[in-house]
Scaffold this motif. Structure first.
Motif, short mmCIF file in Angstrom:
data_model
loop_
_atom_site.label_atom_id
_atom_site.label_comp_id
_atom_site.label_asym_id
_atom_site.label_seq_id
_atom_site.Cartn_x
_atom_site.Cartn_y
_atom_site.Cartn_z
N SER A 147 -18.88 15.17 -0.64
CA SER A 147 -17.83 15.20 -1.65
C SER A 147 -17.68 16.60 -2.26
CB SER A 147 -18.15 14.20 -2.76
OG SER A 147 -19.33 14.58 -3.44
N ARG A 148 -18.32 17.60 -1.65
CA ARG A 148 -18.33 18.93 -2.23
C ARG A 148 -17.62 19.93 -1.32
NH1 ARG A 148 -20.85 20.02 -6.95
NH2 ARG A 148 -22.47 18.48 -6.76
N THR A 149 -16.81 20.79 -1.94
CA THR A 149 -16.15 21.88 -1.23
C THR A 149 -16.85 23.17 -1.63
OG1 THR A 149 -14.02 20.73 -1.28
CG2 THR A 149 -13.96 23.11 -0.92
N THR A 150 -17.25 23.96 -0.64
CA THR A 150 -17.89 25.25 -0.91
C THR A 150 -17.02 26.36 -0.36
OG1 THR A 150 -20.10 24.27 -0.77
CG2 THR A 150 -19.96 26.65 -0.52
N LEU A 151 -16.80 27.38 -1.19
CA LEU A 151 -16.12 28.58 -0.74
C LEU A 151 -17.17 29.64 -0.51
CD1 LEU A 151 -13.00 29.09 -3.05
CD2 LEU A 151 -13.14 27.91 -0.87
N VAL B 237 -8.23 24.77 -10.07
CA VAL B 237 -7.99 23.64 -9.16
C VAL B 237 -7.58 22.41 -9.96
CG1 VAL B 237 -9.08 22.04 -7.53
CG2 VAL B 237 -9.51 24.50 -7.34
N GLN B 238 -8.32 22.14 -11.04
CA GLN B 238 -8.03 20.97 -11.87
C GLN B 238 -6.63 21.05 -12.46
OE1 GLN B 238 -11.11 20.04 -14.69
NE2 GLN B 238 -9.81 18.64 -15.83
N SER C 239 -12.80 18.99 -10.48
CA SER C 239 -13.18 19.73 -9.27
C SER C 239 -14.67 20.03 -9.27
CB SER C 239 -12.40 21.05 -9.20
OG SER C 239 -12.86 21.83 -8.13
N ARG C 240 -15.28 19.91 -8.09
CA ARG C 240 -16.69 20.25 -7.92
C ARG C 240 -16.86 21.41 -6.94
NH1 ARG C 240 -20.60 16.83 -9.68
NH2 ARG C 240 -19.97 14.80 -10.43
#
Length: 157
Positions: A40-44, A74-75, A82-83
């Motif tokens: 459930s996590r997006t990493t840049l 993002v929110q 956002s996470r």
């Protein structure tokens, strides 16, 4: 993962990448941005580990501030919490190693007879890493405190 969740995650990553790219342009820094999805996590991932041109942005407090700003951006566009996690020039691996050292010191205090070993305040993501590291070592941890003062405490298993 549902198609809707994948679309939302993809949008979150793209929105976050666009925002960070804009910030990098403002400060006239280059850095390739890679979007990674994990659960459930997006990493840049911004730049490569050891990229000296991004050194000023890879300090833990700076990464945390950039991450907070990116999450808010993002929110504001998605209306959803956002996470997004930022990894600037390998900062995530460096911080994981720092947390590993903190956990080892806390465990040494427990093995030396302490009833509990509190760690410094940290983000929920970092506390999760700490809880995982503590469990791997066969000990138990819990979170205490509120807001920015929330921290992990290592206790005997």
């Amino acid at each position: 993962m549902s198609d809707e969740q994948q679309t939302q995650d993809l949008d979150e990553g793209e929105i976050a990448a666009d925002y960070v790219e804009g910030l990098l342009d403002i400060v006239d820094l280059d850095g390739d941005i890679e979007i990674e999805e994990s659960g459930s996590r997006t990493t840049l991932k911004i730049g490569e580990a050891g990229d000296d041109s991004l050194a000023a942005l890879s300090a833990p407090e700076v990464v945390s501030a950039l991450q907070d700003l990116t999450r808010l951006a993002v929110q504001s566009q998605t209306g959803e919490f956002s996470r997004v996690v930022l990894d600037v020039a390998g900062s995530q691996d460096a911080r994981t190693n720092e947390l590993r050292d903190l956990v080892a010191q806390a465990i040494a205090r427990i093995e030396g007879g302490a009833d509990r070993a509190p760690l410094p305040a940290m983000s929920s993501y970092e506390r999760k890493l700490v809880h995982d590291l503590v469990a791997e070592a066969g000990y138990h941890s819990e979170s205490e405190g509120e807001g920015r003062d929330r921290h992990a405490v290592v206790v005997p298993a």
